[in-house]
Design a protein around this motif. Structure first.
Motif, PDB file in Angstrom:
ATOM      1  N   ILE A 168      22.839  15.883 -22.897  1.00 50.04           N
ATOM      2  CA  ILE A 168      21.523  16.199 -22.339  1.00 50.04           C
ATOM      3  C   ILE A 168      21.523  17.593 -21.715  1.00 50.04           C
ATOM      4  CG2 ILE A 168      19.868  15.580 -20.535  1.00 50.04           C
ATOM      5  CD1 ILE A 168      20.533  12.643 -21.108  1.00 50.04           C
ATOM      6  N   ALA A 169      22.618  17.944 -21.044  1.00 51.02           N
ATOM      7  CA  ALA A 169      22.725  19.288 -20.460  1.00 51.02           C
ATOM      8  C   ALA A 169      22.636  20.352 -21.547  1.00 51.02           C
ATOM      9  CB  ALA A 169      24.039  19.414 -19.690  1.00 51.02           C
ATOM     10  N   ARG A 170      23.281  20.103 -22.664  1.00 51.27           N
ATOM     11  CA  ARG A 170      23.247  21.063 -23.776  1.00 51.27           C
ATOM     12  C   ARG A 170      21.874  21.124 -24.419  1.00 51.27           C
ATOM     13  NH1 ARG A 170      29.201  19.778 -26.522  1.00 51.27           N
ATOM     14  NH2 ARG A 170      30.406  21.060 -25.040  1.00 51.27           N
ATOM     15  N   LEU A 171      21.166  20.000 -24.446  1.00 49.53           N
ATOM     16  CA  LEU A 171      19.801  20.011 -24.963  1.00 49.53           C
ATOM     17  C   LEU A 171      18.925  20.942 -24.130  1.00 49.53           C
ATOM     18  CD1 LEU A 171      18.954  16.266 -25.806  1.00 49.53           C
ATOM     19  CD2 LEU A 171      19.002  18.196 -27.406  1.00 49.53           C
ATOM     20  N   PHE A 172      19.021  20.820 -22.828  1.00 47.19           N
ATOM     21  CA  PHE A 172      18.221  21.665 -21.947  1.00 47.19           C
ATOM     22  C   PHE A 172      18.613  23.136 -22.055  1.00 47.19           C
ATOM     23  CE2 PHE A 172      17.192  17.691 -19.678  1.00 47.19           C
ATOM     24  CZ  PHE A 172      15.821  17.862 -19.561  1.00 47.19           C
ATOM     25  N   GLU A 173      19.856  23.363 -22.415  1.00 43.48           N
ATOM     26  CA  GLU A 173      20.320  24.751 -22.513  1.00 43.48           C
ATOM     27  C   GLU A 173      19.945  25.402 -23.844  1.00 43.48           C
ATOM     28  OE1 GLU A 173      24.457  27.378 -21.975  1.00 43.48           O
ATOM     29  OE2 GLU A 173      24.487  25.181 -21.795  1.00 43.48           O
ATOM     30  N   PHE A 174      20.013  24.617 -24.930  1.00 42.38           N
ATOM     31  CA  PHE A 174      19.883  25.235 -26.253  1.00 42.38           C
ATOM     32  C   PHE A 174      18.647  24.808 -27.050  1.00 42.38           C
ATOM     33  CE2 PHE A 174      24.540  25.144 -25.454  1.00 42.38           C
ATOM     34  CZ  PHE A 174      24.759  26.515 -25.418  1.00 42.38           C
ATOM     35  N   GLU A 175      18.077  23.630 -26.759  1.00 42.83           N
ATOM     36  CA  GLU A 175      16.936  23.169 -27.546  1.00 42.83           C
ATOM     37  C   GLU A 175      15.648  23.845 -27.075  1.00 42.83           C
ATOM     38  OE1 GLU A 175      14.821  22.128 -30.186  1.00 42.83           O
ATOM     39  OE2 GLU A 175      16.700  20.988 -30.379  1.00 42.83           O
ATOM     40  N   THR A 176      15.012  24.586 -27.948  1.00 50.10           N
ATOM     41  CA  THR A 176      13.796  25.335 -27.587  1.00 50.10           C
ATOM     42  C   THR A 176      12.518  24.550 -27.882  1.00 50.10           C
ATOM     43  OG1 THR A 176      13.817  26.407 -29.764  1.00 50.10           O
ATOM     44  CG2 THR A 176      14.909  27.564 -27.944  1.00 50.10           C
ATOM     45  N   ASN A 177      12.637  23.502 -28.711  1.00 50.15           N
ATOM     46  CA  ASN A 177      11.478  22.669 -29.028  1.00 50.15           C
ATOM     47  C   ASN A 177      11.401  21.526 -28.008  1.00 50.15           C
ATOM     48  OD1 ASN A 177       9.793  20.600 -30.111  1.00 50.15           O
ATOM     49  ND2 ASN A 177       9.995  21.518 -32.149  1.00 50.15           N
ATOM     50  N   ALA A 178      10.389  21.585 -27.151  1.00 48.18           N
ATOM     51  CA  ALA A 178      10.295  20.624 -26.051  1.00 48.18           C
ATOM     52  C   ALA A 178      10.136  19.188 -26.550  1.00 48.18           C
ATOM     53  CB  ALA A 178       9.124  20.991 -25.144  1.00 48.18           C
ATOM     54  N   ILE A 179       9.374  19.004 -27.612  1.00 50.50           N
ATOM     55  CA  ILE A 179       9.159  17.662 -28.146  1.00 50.50           C
ATOM     56  C   ILE A 179      10.461  17.094 -28.704  1.00 50.50           C
ATOM     57  CG2 ILE A 179       7.982  16.321 -29.931  1.00 50.50           C
ATOM     58  CD1 ILE A 179       5.594  18.181 -29.596  1.00 50.50           C
ATOM     59  N   GLU A 180      11.196  17.930 -29.430  1.00 48.53           N
ATOM     60  CA  GLU A 180      12.483  17.488 -29.973  1.00 48.53           C
ATOM     61  C   GLU A 180      13.450  17.147 -28.849  1.00 48.53           C
ATOM     62  OE1 GLU A 180      15.135  16.369 -32.959  1.00 48.53           O
ATOM     63  OE2 GLU A 180      12.994  16.855 -33.065  1.00 48.53           O
ATOM     64  N   LEU A 181      13.423  17.944 -27.794  1.00 43.14           N
ATOM     65  CA  LEU A 181      14.286  17.681 -26.642  1.00 43.14           C
ATOM     66  C   LEU A 181      14.001  16.315 -26.053  1.00 43.14           C
ATOM     67  CD1 LEU A 181      15.167  20.150 -23.781  1.00 43.14           C
ATOM     68  CD2 LEU A 181      14.466  17.825 -23.250  1.00 43.14           C
ATOM     69  N   ILE A 182      12.725  16.004 -25.885  1.00 50.52           N
ATOM     70  CA  ILE A 182      12.343  14.714 -25.307  1.00 50.52           C
ATOM     71  C   ILE A 182      12.799  13.561 -26.198  1.00 50.52           C
ATOM     72  CG2 ILE A 182      10.378  13.239 -24.698  1.00 50.52           C
ATOM     73  CD1 ILE A 182       8.911  15.846 -23.860  1.00 50.52           C
ATOM     74  N   LYS A 183      12.601  13.705 -27.508  1.00 52.38           N
ATOM     75  CA  LYS A 183      12.990  12.641 -28.439  1.00 52.38           C
ATOM     76  C   LYS A 183      14.497  12.415 -28.423  1.00 52.38           C
ATOM     77  CE  LYS A 183      10.950  14.382 -32.114  1.00 52.38           C
ATOM     78  NZ  LYS A 183      10.398  14.496 -33.495  1.00 52.38           N
ATOM     79  N   GLN A 184      15.250  13.497 -28.495  1.00 54.04           N
ATOM     80  CA  GLN A 184      16.711  13.381 -28.500  1.00 54.04           C
ATOM     81  C   GLN A 184      17.217  12.782 -27.188  1.00 54.04           C
ATOM     82  OE1 GLN A 184      19.189  14.607 -30.762  1.00 54.04           O
ATOM     83  NE2 GLN A 184      17.789  15.339 -32.352  1.00 54.04           N
ATOM     84  N   LYS A 185      16.640  13.230 -26.088  1.00 57.45           N
ATOM     85  CA  LYS A 185      17.049  12.740 -24.769  1.00 57.45           C
ATOM     86  C   LYS A 185      16.788  11.239 -24.651  1.00 57.45           C
ATOM     87  CE  LYS A 185      16.149  13.610 -19.822  1.00 57.45           C
ATOM     88  NZ  LYS A 185      15.359  12.403 -19.466  1.00 57.45           N
ATOM     89  N   GLU A 186      15.647  10.779 -25.155  1.00 56.94           N
ATOM     90  CA  GLU A 186      15.299   9.370 -25.093  1.00 56.94           C
ATOM     91  C   GLU A 186      16.311   8.515 -25.856  1.00 56.94           C
ATOM     92  OE1 GLU A 186      13.189   5.804 -24.444  1.00 56.94           O
ATOM     93  OE2 GLU A 186      13.011   7.763 -23.465  1.00 56.94           O
ATOM     94  N   VAL A 187      16.677   8.942 -27.043  1.00 52.04           N
ATOM     95  CA  VAL A 187      17.628   8.176 -27.851  1.00 52.04           C
ATOM     96  C   VAL A 187      19.001   8.157 -27.187  1.00 52.04           C
ATOM     97  CG1 VAL A 187      18.834   8.049 -30.061  1.00 52.04           C
ATOM     98  CG2 VAL A 187      16.384   8.565 -30.011  1.00 52.04           C
TER      99      VAL A 187
END
Length: 213
Positions: A168-187
């Motif tokens: 999740i920390a890496r998602l916040f650091e590298f994922e620029t698509n907010a919707i994709e970040l939310i989906k990945q974080k949820e799973v």
């Protein structure tokens, strides 16, 4: 005499077989999840996700049968509360695995990161230990098997926490698509919750050991 050998004696022909079915089923559902996440072909992934769903329904039926037996039988192999808690925890594992697989399909997540696969691998390991521990309740000849399985499950849950937090920390650091970040974080968080439920099941098993050893 209060002896651990009272547990799931051969006279118990109701609860132990059902618990063994539940343990075997939750292992199968974890394996189906790993196959789904590891599949590179999207159609094949959908097939494995359908298998996860099917097995989750099987688990629901087993859990219902355990609760039904609990309502009909005054004499149980161990505390009624522990029977209910163990059945509920195993059912919860299947529920969260199913939710994880379903969300991957519903959210149309194409790229499955290493963290998700690692969490699925940990779930298979933990469910394997849970299945072994539940089978050992039949004779209770080697309580070390149950105790060691519980230790490994607790260790697996700690690893899952680390993997999830780092991912999740890496998602916040590298994922620029907010919707994709939310989906990945949820799973990721749903997968981690499945490992929490494995730990809950292990805690119930440890409670049974403490109460009856």
């Amino acid at each position: 005499m209060n002896s651990i050998f009272k547990f799931f004696t051969p006279k118990d022909k109701k609860f132990q077989p059902l618990f063994e079915q539940a343990g075997s089923n939750v292992l199968k559902i974890s394996e189906a999840l790993l196959l789904a996440l590891s599949a590179t072909d999207l159609e094949r992934r959908k097939e494995y996700i359908k298998e996860v769903e099917r097995l989750e329904h099987v688990g629901d039926d087993i859990t219902h049968s355990i609760f039904l037996e609990l309502s009909k039988n005054f004499i149980t192999p161990f505390d009624r509360e522990d029977i209910h808690a163990l059945a509920s925890a195993v059912d919860d594992i299947a529920d969260y695995i199913h939710a994880s697989a379903s969300n991957i399909e519903l959210y149309n997540i194409v790229h499955i990161g290493d963290a998700m696969i690692k969490l699925a691998e940990l779930l298979v390991e933990m469910c394997t230990d849970l299945d072994k521990a539940i089978k050992e309740l039949r004779s209770f000849k080697n309580i070390r098997v149950i105790a060691d399985a519980c230790v490994r499950i607790n260790s697996g849950e700690n690893q899952a926490d680390y993997v999830t937090n780092l991912a999740i920390a890496r998602l916040f650091e590298f994922e620029t698509n907010a919707i994709e970040l939310i989906k990945q974080k949820e799973v990721l968080q749903t997968l981690e919750m499945a490992t929490d439920k494995c730990e809950d099941a292990a805690n119930v098993l440890e409670s049974i050991l403490v109460k009856n050893a």
